[in-house]
Each structure stands twice: as structure tokens, then as C-alpha cells.
Design an enzyme around this catalytic site. Sequence first.
Site, PDB file in Angstrom:
ATOM      1  N   ASP A  30      13.795  67.672   3.464  1.00  0.00           N
ATOM      2  CA  ASP A  30      13.262  67.401   4.552  1.00  0.00           C
ATOM      3  C   ASP A  30      11.889  67.452   4.360  1.00  0.00           C
ATOM      4  OD1 ASP A  30      15.543  67.276   6.420  1.00  0.00           O
ATOM      5  OD2 ASP A  30      15.818  69.361   5.543  1.00  0.00           O
ATOM      6  N   GLN A  70       9.443  68.180   7.162  1.00  0.00           N
ATOM      7  CA  GLN A  70       9.553  69.506   7.593  1.00  0.00           C
ATOM      8  C   GLN A  70       8.827  70.614   6.586  1.00  0.00           C
ATOM      9  OE1 GLN A  70      13.302  71.299   9.514  1.00  0.00           O
ATOM     10  NE2 GLN A  70      13.490  72.171   7.453  1.00  0.00           N
ATOM     11  N   HIS A 130      22.587  74.080   0.427  1.00  0.00           N
ATOM     12  CA  HIS A 130      22.190  75.234   0.982  1.00  0.00           C
ATOM     13  C   HIS A 130      22.573  76.395  -0.257  1.00  0.00           C
ATOM     14  CE1 HIS A 130      23.253  73.447   5.051  1.00  0.00           C
ATOM     15  NE2 HIS A 130      21.795  73.917   5.008  1.00  0.00           N
ATOM     16  N   LEU A 186      27.127  75.208   6.030  1.00  0.00           N
ATOM     17  CA  LEU A 186      26.669  75.281   4.788  1.00  0.00           C
ATOM     18  C   LEU A 186      27.169  74.452   3.603  1.00  0.00           C
ATOM     19  CD1 LEU A 186      25.965  79.063   4.696  1.00  0.00           C
ATOM     20  CD2 LEU A 186      24.598  77.164   5.631  1.00  0.00           C
ATOM     21  N   HIS A 187      26.472  73.932   2.733  1.00  0.00           N
ATOM     22  CA  HIS A 187      27.053  72.787   1.691  1.00  0.00           C
ATOM     23  C   HIS A 187      26.497  73.435   0.468  1.00  0.00           C
ATOM     24  CE1 HIS A 187      23.168  71.079   2.398  1.00  0.00           C
ATOM     25  NE2 HIS A 187      23.529  70.524   3.590  1.00  0.00           N
ATOM     26  N   VAL A 209      19.405  68.448  -3.553  1.00  0.00           N
ATOM     27  CA  VAL A 209      20.635  68.360  -4.199  1.00  0.00           C
ATOM     28  C   VAL A 209      21.464  67.214  -3.762  1.00  0.00           C
ATOM     29  CG1 VAL A 209      22.821  69.811  -4.562  1.00  0.00           C
ATOM     30  CG2 VAL A 209      20.706  70.826  -4.153  1.00  0.00           C
ATOM     31  N   SER A 257      23.759  66.678   3.102  1.00  0.00           N
ATOM     32  CA  SER A 257      23.138  67.133   4.650  1.00  0.00           C
ATOM     33  C   SER A 257      24.477  67.307   5.172  1.00  0.00           C
ATOM     34  CB  SER A 257      22.489  65.810   5.028  1.00  0.00           C
ATOM     35  OG  SER A 257      22.567  65.917   6.119  1.00  0.00           O
ATOM     36  N   SER A 258      24.049  68.247   6.171  1.00  0.00           N
ATOM     37  CA  SER A 258      25.446  68.615   7.086  1.00  0.00           C
ATOM     38  C   SER A 258      25.895  67.211   7.747  1.00  0.00           C
ATOM     39  CB  SER A 258      25.073  69.647   8.104  1.00  0.00           C
ATOM     40  OG  SER A 258      24.633  70.682   7.359  1.00  0.00           O
TER      41      SER A 258
HETATM   42  O1  PAF Z   1      16.168  72.583   8.272  1.00  0.00           O
HETATM   43  C1  PAF Z   1      17.030  73.212   9.071  1.00  0.00           C
HETATM   44  O2  PAF Z   1      17.983  73.493   8.927  1.00  0.00           O
HETATM   45  C2  PAF Z   1      16.223  73.597  10.178  1.00  0.00           C
HETATM   46  O3  PAF Z   1      15.069  72.484  10.700  1.00  0.00           O
HETATM   47  C3  PAF Z   1      15.525  74.703  10.113  1.00  0.00           C
HETATM   48  C4  PAF Z   1      14.416  75.037   9.188  1.00  0.00           C
HETATM   49  C5  PAF Z   1      16.614  75.749  10.073  1.00  0.00           C
HETATM   50  C6  PAF Z   1      14.891  75.233  11.581  1.00  0.00           C
HETATM   51  O4  PAF Z   1      16.019  75.193  12.624  1.00  0.00           O
END
Ligand code: PAF
Length: 301
Positions: free
Chosen positions: A154, A157, A40, A36-37, A180, A189-190
Amino acid sequence: MIVCTSISQFREERARLLAASETPGSLGLFPTMGYLHAGHAEMIRIARKENRLVAVSIFVNPLQFGPHEDLERYPRSPEADEQLCRLLDVDLLFMPSIVEMYGQQPVLSSVHVGMLGSHLCGTSRPGHFDGVCTVVAKLFNIVMPTRAYFSRKDAQQLRIVQQMTRDLSFPVEIVAGPIVREEDGLAISSRNAYLTASERSIAPRIAQTLRTIQRRVAQGERDVALLQREAVHTLEAYEGIRVDYLSFVDPDTLQPFTTLVPGRETLCAAAVYVGKTRLIDNIDVRAPASTEYTVTARGKR
Ligand code: PAF
């Protein structure tokens, strides 16, 4: 905060917390893959403001990684993640194992994403969005949230999850959160953790190039091919940068545009390799609706 590692434990604790609350309350879910960053943290804060209970899931989902992708080395920091969730007043933290989520055998049932998943990231990551939607559908069934939070970073997504939620009639409101950024503009991003110091120093060029495109469009440039050529040329002038795609798309259908129409919503989305790390980013580049008079045979209108 209650930490659950099994589906049955999560369901019990969820029911107990909801029954204990005096007023019937909403439950916000923020699904993550951990590490987490600040991005998040911002989403958790938003969920905290909007819901009676907040659940965060941490699960590095093998179904969304291709055979040559970074599943094994994906960064993980479970203790720090748990600490941050406590600090941000999360009620339920769900951290299942792969076996808990998918059992011992290969997964036999999954969600298949249609057209929305076939281009942009879908081209170089076939099956990726099927994996994302399968795990998100499972999380919706386990957590039964009122709202679920996804970042605009994303963008594909987010759009695909919105569509799946509608298509499969999940009673969940999808909330889009902000991108962010670091002070130098790099989208957090991670995967930024993979960058070497010299890669990190050139990575902000992605966001800078997107902002340049946004400015050029605001100033009147409408030629998508020209904007793409210029952007790829600027980015690939840096050793170690390779553009996977840089596309202008309809944010709803994700279909590419070849020309920009004033007033029409347009997303410029990019995936760019910096060294071996593939980073994504996007920006709204809607061309302003024209305010100029149109001169016609009958005069101005
Ligand atoms: O965005 C992400 O971190 C992933 O794609 C998610 C939505 C947690 C699904 O694994």
C-alpha cells in the site's frame, strides 16, 4: 498474549507490561484490518525482532470504506487471527468494536489528507485516506508505539502515513515492510479471498506486467505513455481484467511523471479490477543512471 477490546484495558495492560520490563523497551505496533495472512505474519516477525513489545490491532475501519465498497463483506477471521498472533509471540492484541473506537454518534473530528491523497487510489476512493489517517492517528494515541509497521504494497498509504506522522508530530518511527507475494507473483492481500478460481488464475498478470515494465525501463525505454498503453493492452486482453490506473509517480510527492529520467526514483503503481475485486500492486522502476560517455564539441567527458 493479552487480548484487549477496550481502549482503557489496552492502556492499563500496556502500562503494566512496560513497567514490568527490566529495561526500558520499545513498543512496535502493526495496525491491521484482520483476516491475517502470510504478508501480515512477515510484518509481525519484523516487528518482533525490532521491539521489546509487539502490539497488533485488528479493526475493520468503517471510515475508510466508501458507501458502495465492501465494508459489510470484508473478510473476517478473528479466531484464526488470534491464534496466529499467539504463535508469532505478539504481546498485546487490540480488537475494539466500532462503538469503542468511534462512540455512538457520527465521528465529528477527523484527519484530512491533502494533496498526497487526491490521486492514484484517492481518485476512485475519495475520502479513503482521511479514514485511514483518522484511525491510524487514534491508534497512535491509544497504543503510543515507538515504531509502527506498514507494508510497501500500500505504497500511497505508507507515504501518507509517513507525512501525517511528520505533520502532526507523532513521536513514532514509521517502518516500511516488504511486499509479500505468492509463488506466482500475486501480491498477498486479504481481498484475494474474493477471487474466483478463474480470476485467481489471471490475477498474477498484474505483477508480471509490472515486472515487464521494470525490465523495459532497465533496457532503456523512457516513454511513459507507451509503457502505459502496452501494459493496459496486455492486462485488458484478459477477460475480466480492467485497469483502474497504472501510473509512474515520484514516490515522495506521488506526482505523475510523463517521462523517465535515469537515476530518478520512480514508482509504477497500479490498481486493477479482476472481476469485481480491485487489487493494487507496485514496483520500483527507477531507470539506471546512464554510464555512457556524452560526446560534446570538446570531446568525451
Ligand atoms: O492497511 C490496512 O490494513 C489499513 O488501511 C490500516 C492501516 C490498518 C488502517 O485501517
